[in-house]
Design a protein around this motif. Structure first.
Motif, PDB file in Angstrom:
ATOM      1  N   GLY A 116       0.783  -1.192   0.005  1.00  0.00           N
ATOM      2  CA  GLY A 116      -0.004   0.143   0.122  1.00  0.00           C
ATOM      3  C   GLY A 116       0.999   1.189  -0.073  1.00  0.00           C
ATOM      4  O   GLY A 116       2.051   1.240  -0.138  1.00  0.00           O
ATOM      5  N   PRO A 117       0.212   2.344   0.177  1.00  0.00           N
ATOM      6  CA  PRO A 117       1.032   3.727   0.131  1.00  0.00           C
ATOM      7  C   PRO A 117       1.656   4.270   1.146  1.00  0.00           C
ATOM      8  O   PRO A 117       2.490   4.861   1.381  1.00  0.00           O
ATOM      9  N   ALA A 118       1.264   3.599   2.293  1.00  0.00           N
ATOM     10  CA  ALA A 118       1.620   4.088   3.627  1.00  0.00           C
ATOM     11  C   ALA A 118       3.233   3.780   3.703  1.00  0.00           C
ATOM     12  O   ALA A 118       3.852   3.050   3.083  1.00  0.00           O
ATOM     13  N   PRO A 119       3.908   4.614   4.456  1.00  0.00           N
ATOM     14  CA  PRO A 119       5.308   4.635   4.690  1.00  0.00           C
ATOM     15  C   PRO A 119       5.637   3.215   5.434  1.00  0.00           C
ATOM     16  O   PRO A 119       4.952   2.591   6.109  1.00  0.00           O
ATOM     17  N   ARG A 120       6.976   2.472   4.847  1.00  0.00           N
ATOM     18  CA  ARG A 120       7.662   1.666   5.290  1.00  0.00           C
ATOM     19  C   ARG A 120       8.801   1.932   5.841  1.00  0.00           C
ATOM     20  O   ARG A 120       9.521   2.552   5.274  1.00  0.00           O
ATOM     21  N   PHE A 121       9.304   1.359   7.127  1.00  0.00           N
ATOM     22  CA  PHE A 121      10.499   1.692   7.657  1.00  0.00           C
ATOM     23  C   PHE A 121      11.172   0.280   7.900  1.00  0.00           C
ATOM     24  O   PHE A 121      11.718   0.126   9.225  1.00  0.00           O
ATOM     25  N   ASP A 122      11.284  -0.698   7.029  1.00  0.00           N
ATOM     26  CA  ASP A 122      11.725  -1.899   7.251  1.00  0.00           C
ATOM     27  C   ASP A 122      12.758  -2.261   6.219  1.00  0.00           C
ATOM     28  O   ASP A 122      13.265  -3.436   6.067  1.00  0.00           O
ATOM     29  N   GLY A 123      13.195  -1.227   5.458  1.00  0.00           N
ATOM     30  CA  GLY A 123      14.467  -1.478   4.738  1.00  0.00           C
ATOM     31  C   GLY A 123      14.134  -2.057   3.195  1.00  0.00           C
ATOM     32  O   GLY A 123      14.877  -2.258   2.439  1.00  0.00           O
ATOM     33  N   GLN A 124      12.686  -2.461   3.228  1.00  0.00           N
ATOM     34  CA  GLN A 124      12.085  -2.932   1.761  1.00  0.00           C
ATOM     35  C   GLN A 124      11.351  -2.003   1.106  1.00  0.00           C
ATOM     36  O   GLN A 124      11.005  -2.375  -0.218  1.00  0.00           O
ATOM     37  N   GLY A 125      10.878  -1.057   1.633  1.00  0.00           N
ATOM     38  CA  GLY A 125       9.958  -0.204   0.923  1.00  0.00           C
ATOM     39  C   GLY A 125      10.702   1.018  -0.054  1.00  0.00           C
ATOM     40  O   GLY A 125      11.747   0.968  -0.123  1.00  0.00           O
ATOM     41  N   ALA A 126      10.046   1.814  -0.169  1.00  0.00           N
ATOM     42  CA  ALA A 126      10.624   3.127  -1.121  1.00  0.00           C
ATOM     43  C   ALA A 126      11.764   3.851  -0.215  1.00  0.00           C
ATOM     44  O   ALA A 126      11.495   4.030   0.743  1.00  0.00           O
ATOM     45  N   ALA A 127      12.833   4.053  -0.894  1.00  0.00           N
ATOM     46  CA  ALA A 127      13.913   4.588  -0.197  1.00  0.00           C
ATOM     47  C   ALA A 127      13.631   6.044   0.139  1.00  0.00           C
ATOM     48  O   ALA A 127      14.346   6.661   0.802  1.00  0.00           O
ATOM     49  N   GLY A 128      12.701   6.794  -0.775  1.00  0.00           N
ATOM     50  CA  GLY A 128      12.240   8.039  -0.363  1.00  0.00           C
ATOM     51  C   GLY A 128      11.563   8.266   1.067  1.00  0.00           C
ATOM     52  O   GLY A 128      11.565   9.324   1.617  1.00  0.00           O
ATOM     53  N   PHE A 129      11.282   7.254   1.681  1.00  0.00           N
ATOM     54  CA  PHE A 129      10.544   7.455   2.941  1.00  0.00           C
ATOM     55  C   PHE A 129      11.872   7.290   4.020  1.00  0.00           C
ATOM     56  O   PHE A 129      11.718   8.193   4.908  1.00  0.00           O
ATOM     57  N   THR A 130      12.809   6.839   3.799  1.00  0.00           N
ATOM     58  CA  THR A 130      14.028   6.999   4.659  1.00  0.00           C
ATOM     59  C   THR A 130      14.925   8.402   4.621  1.00  0.00           C
ATOM     60  O   THR A 130      15.286   8.815   5.591  1.00  0.00           O
ATOM     61  N   ALA A 131      14.648   8.789   3.525  1.00  0.00           N
ATOM     62  CA  ALA A 131      15.411  10.178   3.313  1.00  0.00           C
ATOM     63  C   ALA A 131      15.052  11.109   3.910  1.00  0.00           C
ATOM     64  O   ALA A 131      13.946  11.358   4.571  1.00  0.00           O
ATOM     65  N   ALA A 132      16.086  12.225   4.434  1.00  0.00           N
ATOM     66  CA  ALA A 132      15.873  13.263   5.229  1.00  0.00           C
ATOM     67  C   ALA A 132      15.402  14.341   4.585  1.00  0.00           C
ATOM     68  O   ALA A 132      14.603  15.387   5.106  1.00  0.00           O
ATOM     69  N   GLY A 133      15.298  14.440   3.245  1.00  0.00           N
ATOM     70  CA  GLY A 133      14.644  15.180   2.668  1.00  0.00           C
ATOM     71  C   GLY A 133      15.409  16.877   2.392  1.00  0.00           C
ATOM     72  O   GLY A 133      14.585  17.634   2.064  1.00  0.00           O
ATOM     73  N   MET A 134      16.660  16.738   2.370  1.00  0.00           N
ATOM     74  CA  MET A 134      17.329  17.933   2.331  1.00  0.00           C
ATOM     75  C   MET A 134      17.394  18.505   0.830  1.00  0.00           C
ATOM     76  O   MET A 134      17.755  17.769   0.090  1.00  0.00           O
TER      77      MET A 134
END
Length: 371
Positions: A35-53
């Motif tokens: 689904g579209p929700a954030p994942r923080f398990d190392g398997q989802g989209a890298a964009g969720f992990t990024a700090a966004g600078m």
């Protein structure tokens, strides 16, 4: 109107899907996530992990003028994107609301013993003047305290004017909601094994035919066979990045901070809700396992050395992911007879995405540049 099939629902996939749906195309997106929700398990989209600078000037320490120039353009595009998303009822209804793009500059800091390392970075960053990025502005102790009272124990500081930041999970959720409202169809739990001109092949054997295929799977696109000598996908590798997420009530930090060090660069990025993201580990490994003790200790120790109030912060999560990189660490876009590929954004995904998407969609005659 064209029928568009997009492989990948990370930052590029969501941004492209929204842009194309608004332009009137029929868009379907395929992604292995549930689904579209954030994942923080190392398997989802890298964009969720990024700090966004959004730091085109600071990134000259790690990249060339092409990345900086694209980043400067994207820095102007992100506020327009956020403004359009904020007007969407579907985005307004999200728990975190509309995404905010903050452009207040960023800071580069160095301890007294690390001045030599800082001067080498500043020499590279000085190249920004030739492409309209300005130059770092030295700050004395009083000026630094006036900007960021929470910072202490710093011998050397510079303000990088015009740089910004973005809350990455909030923006990704907003893009998905706005794209859905514009008519995008999402196929979650659908792994694309082959993306070629006019055709997507899924892991379950299904085939999706469309007018144009867009492959933005990041590291997941590596298995693709080359469509031409310029195809970046077979040359991709994953570069591991690790971050620490903290809850630090009352910290009051307003701007992203980069702490310069002879061995590594540590960034500290404030987020809404008294949260702070610490990161910048860059490891040549495709290991997706949990964050190492070494990284966690180094990042938090470095952050605490300039923000003593973090001693009472609480650890929300330790996150990691793989960023897609090419041998030259620069992005590549290939357009060839019904197939569009964008990949190799490395550590610069949020910095580069709007400008890369603008150029690619215009070149493929799919959407006009964002006004």
């Amino acid at each position: 109107m064209a029928r568009i099939g997009i492989a990948g629902a990370g930052l590029l996939g969501r941004l492209i899907a929204w842009r194309l749906a608004v332009a009137g195309h029929a868009v379907e997106v395929f992604d292995p996530a549930d689904g579209p929700a954030p994942r923080f398990d190392g398997q989802g989209a890298a964009g969720f992990t990024a700090a966004g600078m959004l730091s085109p000037l600071a990134e000259l320490d790690n990249a060339g003028p092409t990345v900086a120039t694209l980043g400067l353009r994207s820095l102007a595009l992100w506020p327009r994107i956020a403004q359009r998303l904020a007007a969407e009822p579907a985005v307004q209804a999200l728990p975190d609301g509309a995404p905010q793009v903050r452009v207040q500059g960023s800071l580069m800091l160095a301890h007294r013993s690390d001045l030599g390392a800082a001067q080498r970075v500043l020499a590279r960053v000085a190249e920004g003047r030739t492409i309209g990025l300005g130059a770092p502005q030295p700050l004395d102790a009083a000026a630094l305290t006036a900007l960021e009272p929470a910072l202490h124990g710093i011998a050397h500081a510079w303000l990088l004017p015009g740089e910004g930041q973005i809350d990455t999970p909030v923006m990704l959720q907003a893009l998905a909601a706005a794209a859905t409202a514009a008519g995008v169809r999402w196929h979650w739990g659908a792994t694309v094994t082959q993306a070629s001109a006019g055709q997507l092949v899924l892991a379950d054997g299904r085939t999706q035919r469309c007018d144009t295929v867009i492959d933005v799977r990041g590291v997941g696109a590596r298995q693709a066979g080359p469509l031409a000598s310029a195809d970046p996908r077979p040359h991709l590798r994953g570069v591991r990045g690790e971050t620490v997420w903290l809850h630090a009530p009352g910290l009051g930090l307003q701007r992203p901070v980069r702490l310069l060090h002879p061995r590594h660069r540590v960034y500290i990025v404030p987020r809404a809700g008294d949260r702070v993201v610490i990161g910048a580990s860059e490891i040549e490994s495709e290991d997706r396992s949990e964050v190492s003790l070494k990284t966690a200790v180094e990042l938090m120790t470095a952050a605490h050395s300039v923000l003593p109030a973090l001693a009472e912060a609480r650890i929300l999560r330790l996150d990691r992911n793989l960023r897609p990189a090419l041998p030259d660490h620069e992005p590549r876009t290939v357009i060839d007879h019904g197939l569009l590929c964008i990949n190799g954004l490395f550590r610069h995904g949020w910095l580069l995405a709007p400008a890369l998407v603008d150029d690619a969609l215009a070149a493929a005659d799919l959407a006009a540049p964002l006004a």
